[in-house]
Design an enzyme around this catalytic site. Structure first.
Site, PDB file in Angstrom:
ATOM      1  N   ASP A  30      -2.934 -13.879  -6.850  1.00 45.25           N
ATOM      2  CA  ASP A  30      -3.374 -14.082  -5.466  1.00 45.25           C
ATOM      3  C   ASP A  30      -2.166 -13.918  -4.555  1.00 45.25           C
ATOM      4  OD1 ASP A  30      -6.136 -15.683  -4.244  1.00 45.25           O
ATOM      5  OD2 ASP A  30      -4.382 -15.536  -2.934  1.00 45.25           O
ATOM      6  N   GLY A 257     -34.636 -27.764   7.236  1.00 47.79           N
ATOM      7  CA  GLY A 257     -33.526 -28.592   7.684  1.00 47.79           C
ATOM      8  C   GLY A 257     -32.715 -27.871   8.731  1.00 47.79           C
ATOM      9  N   GLY A 261     -25.633 -21.994   5.724  1.00 44.45           N
ATOM     10  CA  GLY A 261     -24.307 -21.644   6.224  1.00 44.45           C
ATOM     11  C   GLY A 261     -23.459 -21.233   5.038  1.00 44.45           C
ATOM     12  N   CYS A 264     -21.133 -17.217   2.304  1.00 40.93           N
ATOM     13  CA  CYS A 264     -21.872 -16.076   1.738  1.00 40.93           C
ATOM     14  C   CYS A 264     -23.094 -15.674   2.557  1.00 40.93           C
ATOM     15  CB  CYS A 264     -22.265 -16.368   0.293  1.00 40.93           C
ATOM     16  SG  CYS A 264     -20.830 -16.389  -0.812  1.00 40.93           S
ATOM     17  N   ARG A 334     -16.891 -23.075   5.605  1.00 37.99           N
ATOM     18  CA  ARG A 334     -17.085 -21.796   6.291  1.00 37.99           C
ATOM     19  C   ARG A 334     -18.497 -21.752   6.872  1.00 37.99           C
ATOM     20  NH1 ARG A 334     -14.920 -17.785   1.602  1.00 37.99           N
ATOM     21  NH2 ARG A 334     -15.954 -19.358   0.334  1.00 37.99           N
TER      22      ARG A 334
END
Ligand code: NAD
Length: 437
Positions: A30, A257, A261, A264, A334
């Site tokens: 990484d 609901g 989110g 993805c 995210r």
């Protein structure tokens, strides 16, 4: 086998660890030095149940290492590409710069007959393009696409025991030597009967985006029904139970609901629409625009309901938000609907306190102006209204009587429809669900 895993985020760190657990010799690569340092010290750089314990276990075998040096990929015969494909800034399409950079940096370290295996979620056509790039550097190397279906919160078991394996190969042929090589990587799950589907590259890429679009559509469908239930005085949870008993429909992903989110679904359906447009097939995915807008309307609806719950004004109201992660058992914030609602309430004059068992550090990086409190009890102190926005088990298990003693006014908005409304009302709470009378 010797394997390199390029990109060690939510997908790659789990993939690298699980591949080592399956018996392979793995190097995780990484560009993020901090992440690599954490992983190399057998610490999970993010919260994922079971990951840290598995990291510690496999690192004692010496089969798992992490580095920022791409040259460590040399000597591996299989190279997994697991880097991010976020939404481009100001556009719907996917930002492919990380996938392109990772592939380009890998090229000098490829050897004869290696396979490069893409796992990131990419716009259809990417794999064919990268296949050429790989073969221009090493003509005997092959590029496959092997989309990933893991769910955050269940990533370790989903990787060790996937429900299916999809291999995209240029020829689409099952007898390709690259298919046999990938079969050796996944020998353990294949032996236990995991179905494995071999197909051409564009179909494999589309399987992933189609699956995510279907899930997003199912969630937005039930949320549209919640809007109708609200208008008609019906109960969407009972409606979901009843339609879900039809095996053609199924009950999963029918929980109305605050909407979906995460890193993805939102960006994947937008990138899918953008790619369809480029291919001249935008009409085919026009419905996804509606799926997206139903989803975004949920957040607005919760802000409005909170205002109603607080007697018509948010100004100065002390609101406690339970949950910051986009889903329970994850610290991923995210595009978290919970945080976006919290930020909107604050903008409209409420005094917002957010709590979450795992996601507060990530939340504070993304929304530094919100007030964060670790302990649930402290966060609830003197609240004028409580919003349950991420359905962690701890919040589902809250006792309405004990909680009532902490808050200033017993009002609760159950953004995930997971609380027993009768129990909470009996304990003196003003309870609001979504799509429930
Ligand atoms: P992430 O942001 O958590 O991880 C991406 C990692 O790639 C980061 O650690 C980043 O530093 C690293 N990276 C970027 N450029 C690099 C380079 N040139 N070389 C090496 N490393 C590099 O993202 P994620 O959630 O792990 O997602 C990765 C991909 O997997 C995305 O395409 C996503 O859509 C897909 N996916 C994710 C999930 C999930 O649940 N998170 C599930 C299925 C598929």
């Amino acid at each position: 086998m010797r394997i390199s895993v390029i990109g060690c985020g939510y997908l790659g760190a789990v993939h690298a660890t699980c591949m080592a657990e399956l018996g392979h010799e793995v190097v995780g690569i990484d560009v993020d030095e901090n992440k690599v340092a954490e992983l190399a010290a057998a610490r999970a750089p993010f919260f994922e149940p079971g990951l840290e314990a598995l990291l510690k276990k496999v690192q004692t075998t010496g089969r798992l290492t992490f580095t920022t040096d791409m040259s460590a990929a040399k000597g591996s015969s299989v190279h997994f590409i697991c880097v991010g494909t976020p939404q481009k800034k100001g556009e719907n399409g996917a930002d492919m710069s990380y996938v392109d950079a990772a592939t380009r940096t890998l090229l000098p370290y490829l050897s004869a007959d290696d396979i490069v295996v893409g796992k990131s979620t990419v716009p259809v056509g990417t794999a064919a393009r990268l296949h050429e790039v790989v073969q221009s550097a090493e003509p005997s190397a092959e590029l496959l696409w092997n989309p990933e279906f893991l769910r955050e919160g269940h990533a370790v078991s989903d990787t060790l025991q996937p429900d299916r394996l999809v291999y995209g190969v240029l020829s689409g042929a099952e007898d390709h030597p690259a298919v046999h090589l990938l079969d050796q990587v996944y020998a353990a799950p294949l032996e236990t009967g995991t179905p494995r589907l071999v197909m051409d590259l564009p179909t494999a890429e589309l399987v992933k985006t189609a699956a995510n679009s279907f899930l997003a559509t199912k969630i937005s469908f039930i949320n549209a029904m919640a809007e109708l239930c609200d208008a008609a005085g019906a109960d969407v949870t009972l409606l979901a139970d009843a339609i879900g008993m039809d095996s053609r429909i199924g009950r999963q992903f029918l929980n109305a609901g605050i909407g979906f989110g995460g890193g993805c679904l939102p960006k994947d359906i937008r990138a899918f629409m953008a790619r369809a447009g480029e291919l001249g097939a935008d009409q085919a995915l026009a419905f996804l625009r509606e799926v997206d807008s139903i989803n975004m309307r949920r957040r607005v609806r919760v802000v409005e309901l909170t205002r109603e719950l607080c007697g018509g004004s948010l100004l100065g109201q002390r609101i406690t938000v339970l949950g910051a992660a986009f889903k329970p058992e994850s610290d991923d914030v995210r595009d978290s609907p919970a945080l976006s609602i919290a930020a909107q309430l604050q903008l409209q004059g409420a005094v917002v306190t957010v709590t979450d068992p795992e996601a507060l550090a990530n939340a504070a990086r993304r929304f530094p102006d919100l007030n964060y409190v670790n302990s649930t009890d402290s966060a609830l102190q003197r609240a004028d209204a409580v919003l349950l926005l991420t359905e962690w088990q701890d919040y589902r298990d809250l006792d309405p009587y004990v909680t009532a003693a902490l808050v200033s006014t017993p009002r609760i908005l159950d953004g995930r429809n997971v609380l027993n409304s009768t129990k909470w009302r009996t304990a003196g709470w003003k309870y609001r669900g979504l799509g429930r009378p």
